[in-house]
Write a protein that holds these residues in place. Structure first.
Motif, PDB file in Angstrom:
ATOM      1  N   LYS A  41      11.203  -8.390   0.801  1.00 31.65           N
ATOM      2  CA  LYS A  41      12.350  -7.486   1.024  1.00 31.65           C
ATOM      3  C   LYS A  41      13.567  -8.289   1.482  1.00 31.65           C
ATOM      4  O   LYS A  41      14.688  -8.048   1.043  1.00 31.65           O
ATOM      5  N   LEU A  42      13.322  -9.257   2.368  1.00 26.23           N
ATOM      6  CA  LEU A  42      14.432 -10.095   2.844  1.00 26.23           C
ATOM      7  C   LEU A  42      15.067 -10.851   1.677  1.00 26.23           C
ATOM      8  O   LEU A  42      16.297 -10.961   1.578  1.00 26.23           O
ATOM      9  N   GLU A  43      14.216 -11.337   0.796  1.00 26.71           N
ATOM     10  CA  GLU A  43      14.714 -12.064  -0.379  1.00 26.71           C
ATOM     11  C   GLU A  43      15.661 -11.167  -1.198  1.00 26.71           C
ATOM     12  O   GLU A  43      16.743 -11.598  -1.606  1.00 26.71           O
ATOM     13  N   ASP A  44      15.227  -9.924  -1.426  1.00 22.59           N
ATOM     14  CA  ASP A  44      16.057  -8.999  -2.216  1.00 22.59           C
ATOM     15  C   ASP A  44      17.351  -8.659  -1.472  1.00 22.59           C
ATOM     16  O   ASP A  44      18.420  -8.547  -2.082  1.00 22.59           O
ATOM     17  N   CYS A  45      17.240  -8.501  -0.153  1.00 20.77           N
ATOM     18  CA  CYS A  45      18.456  -8.205   0.638  1.00 20.77           C
ATOM     19  C   CYS A  45      19.417  -9.395   0.565  1.00 20.77           C
ATOM     20  O   CYS A  45      20.642  -9.225   0.578  1.00 20.77           O
ATOM     21  N   ALA A  46      18.851 -10.605   0.483  1.00 26.87           N
ATOM     22  CA  ALA A  46      19.705 -11.793   0.378  1.00 26.87           C
ATOM     23  C   ALA A  46      20.455 -11.808  -0.949  1.00 26.87           C
ATOM     24  O   ALA A  46      21.601 -12.265  -1.024  1.00 26.87           O
ATOM     25  N   VAL A  47      19.820 -11.298  -1.996  1.00 28.40           N
ATOM     26  CA  VAL A  47      20.498 -11.207  -3.294  1.00 28.40           C
ATOM     27  C   VAL A  47      21.707 -10.262  -3.164  1.00 28.40           C
ATOM     28  O   VAL A  47      22.813 -10.567  -3.636  1.00 28.40           O
ATOM     29  N   ILE A  48      21.486  -9.134  -2.496  1.00 28.78           N
ATOM     30  CA  ILE A  48      22.565  -8.145  -2.324  1.00 28.78           C
ATOM     31  C   ILE A  48      23.733  -8.795  -1.568  1.00 28.78           C
ATOM     32  O   ILE A  48      24.897  -8.666  -1.947  1.00 28.78           O
TER      33      ILE A  48
ATOM     34  N   GLN B 201      24.353 -12.044  -1.211  1.00 28.97           N
ATOM     35  CA  GLN B 201      24.970 -13.164  -1.943  1.00 28.97           C
ATOM     36  C   GLN B 201      26.012 -12.669  -2.943  1.00 28.97           C
ATOM     37  O   GLN B 201      27.056 -13.286  -3.119  1.00 28.97           O
ATOM     38  N   LEU B 202      25.709 -11.550  -3.580  1.00 29.50           N
ATOM     39  CA  LEU B 202      26.632 -11.031  -4.596  1.00 29.50           C
ATOM     40  C   LEU B 202      27.759 -10.196  -3.978  1.00 29.50           C
ATOM     41  O   LEU B 202      28.903 -10.271  -4.415  1.00 29.50           O
ATOM     42  N   SER B 203      27.425  -9.389  -2.974  1.00 32.94           N
ATOM     43  CA  SER B 203      28.425  -8.434  -2.449  1.00 32.94           C
ATOM     44  C   SER B 203      29.225  -8.985  -1.274  1.00 32.94           C
ATOM     45  O   SER B 203      30.345  -8.531  -1.014  1.00 32.94           O
ATOM     46  N   ARG B 204      28.645  -9.895  -0.523  1.00 30.84           N
ATOM     47  CA  ARG B 204      29.253 -10.500   0.690  1.00 30.84           C
ATOM     48  C   ARG B 204      29.655  -9.444   1.725  1.00 30.84           C
ATOM     49  O   ARG B 204      30.518  -9.694   2.572  1.00 30.84           O
ATOM     50  N   VAL B 205      29.031  -8.300   1.672  1.00 33.68           N
ATOM     51  CA  VAL B 205      29.414  -7.243   2.615  1.00 33.68           C
ATOM     52  C   VAL B 205      28.182  -6.718   3.367  1.00 33.68           C
ATOM     53  O   VAL B 205      28.298  -5.873   4.240  1.00 33.68           O
ATOM     54  N   THR B 206      26.987  -7.265   3.059  1.00 33.35           N
ATOM     55  CA  THR B 206      25.752  -6.779   3.690  1.00 33.35           C
ATOM     56  C   THR B 206      24.985  -7.932   4.348  1.00 33.35           C
ATOM     57  O   THR B 206      23.865  -8.247   3.948  1.00 33.35           O
TER      58      THR B 206
END
Ligand code: AFD
Ligand code: MN
Ligand code: MN
Length: 429
Positions: A80-87, A89-94
């Protein structure tokens, strides 16, 4: 750093869009300049805005009828952390993840904190769970938790919340969010006054265990799973409880937890007036606590909420440190895509609220010029802020078009190969 997506991939995706973005950003800049607004100042405010994502939102949600997992969805807190890191990395807001216990339980929290940090993430509010029974648990929550008539059950719920604080300390959190499913389904089932007494007494024990710089965020909800009454049903019960508990107790507003058509922006203003606005769970809804994607049903409400939050920021009362989180259940989409799109909707509503001509609004309000007051809001709401958000992301190393970059990464397909198990997501929340 151990970031999940390669920087080249994001740079490649951005290369396709950067010329168009520069053009759009300058065009919007000229448009805003005529209104006396410096676009870079708005962009800088947007760049410093952030919203947490819930660890449980990274898995596919479900309804009480079914859950339809997708290949490659995360099955444990590490994935889950890995997926949150993707979010992020792309959005820079989370940049922060809000964990939920016992769902995210591990044996070494210092290691989990390091793991998150290497992924470019920190931890946000810790969420306790006393609405489900867990294997091996001594007492059942069938009679409620903090408000149960059974003293041993209340004690167990208190102890679990205190354990969450302890875990949160190790993770670097500073807030404990408490939502209880306690309530009734029948008139007469419980004494409405005494159940609140029991809740307050038990909640005070949790409150007493808070470190000095921590807050306890009380999340109200008027229905579900209890459908006749809930113990902390609305913002009124929530603020009364928070006032009784003390200054570290604040109220948390989840957009889906009210009666239909309730004026949520007014609740924001009310809670702030008394220094009790602690946080927000963003989602959208059509019928109830639908947990649909933020801004997908009623983007205007989201804007009006942010309008009050910006007013609150300009007129701080007490220690105004709102904790923002996305709280959605992604039943029919890839959760990463939903959170990318939601983060954009949320940051966009904030950006629009920053564009409101406050002087014009306040003057019109004072003069009882209803139409001009409304137009001050409408003018800001009508601005397409997409170039501001994209420019802020680009400058922070994120993607101009987050969804396109995500799809180009083929993340989910790749994870479908690596993550063997399917369908063991966080459960139905
Ligand atoms: C439930 C509640 C609430 C809470 C979440 C996590 O409705 O939104 O934030 O559980 O505890 O969905
Ligand atoms: Mn919530
Ligand atoms: Mn909810």
């Amino acid at each position: 750093m151990n970031l999940p997506l390669s920087g080249e991939l994001i740079a490649e995706a951005n290369a396709r869009d950067v010329a168009a973005l520069e053009e759009d950003y300058h065009a919007l800049g000229r448009q805003l300049e005529r209104k006396g607004i410096a676009i870079d100042a708005i962009k800088d405010r947007v760049a410093s805005f952030s919203v947490a994502v819930p660890s449980w939102g990274a898995g596919r949600g479900g309804t009480r009828f079914a859950k339809f997992p997708i290949p490659g969805e995360p099955t444990n807190v590490h994935e889950k952390l890995e997926d949150c890191a993707v979010i992020q990395q792309l959005s820079r807001v989370t940049p922060r993840v809000s964990p939920h216990f016992p769902w995210d339980k591990v044996s070494d929290y210092a290691a989990l904190r390091e793991e998150a940090s290497a992924l470019g993430l920190g931890f946000d509010a810790v969420n306790s769970n006393t609405f489900q029974d867990q294997p091996g648990q001594a007492q059942t929550y069938a009679t409620g938790s903090l408000s149960s008539t059974v003293a041993a059950t209340r004690a167990q719920a208190v102890e679990h919340n205190i354990e969450c604080i302890e875990i949160g300390r190790q993770l670097g959190s500073r807030d404990l969010t408490v939502w209880v499913g306690d309530g009734t389904n029948f008139p007469g089932q419980q004494d409405l006054a005494r159940s609140l007494d029991r809740y307050l007494e038990a909640a005070a024990e949790v409150y007493d265990a808070l470190p000095d710089d921590w807050r306890m965020l009380l999340e109200h909800k008027m229905f579900e799973p209890a459908f006749y009454s809930t113990v902390i049903s609305d913002w009124g019960s929530s603020i009364l409880a928070a006032q009784e508990l003390g200054p570290k107790a604040k109220c948390l507003v989840d957009l889906g937890h009210h009666a239909p058509n309730v004026n949520i922006e007014q609740i924001v203003a009310r809670l702030h007036r008394f220094g009790k606005l602690g946080g927000f769970h963003f989602n959208d809804s059509k019928y109830g606590d639908d947990d649909l994607d933020s801004g997908s049903i009623n983007p205007h409400q989201l804007f009006l909420v942010f309008n009050e939050l910006v007013e609150a920021e300009l007129n701080p009362r007490g220690d105004f440190r709102p904790s923002y989180m996305i709280d959605q259940s992604h039943n029919v989409t890839d959760p990463i895509e939903s959170m990318l799109s939601s983060a954009e909707a949320i940051a966009g509503s904030f950006a629009k609220a920053l564009l409101v001509d406050r002087e014009a609004l306040h003057l019109a309000q004072e003069a009882n010029d209803t139409m001009m007051a409304f137009q001050a809001l409408r003018r800001a709401y009508n601005v397409d802020v997409a170039p501001i958000l994209a420019k802020a992301r680009l400058e922070a190393g994120g993607a101009i078009d987050t969804l396109a970059a995500y799809r180009a990464s083929r993340w989910r397909e790749r994870k479908a190969q690596e993550r063997k198990a399917v369908g063991l997501g966080a459960g139905i929340v």
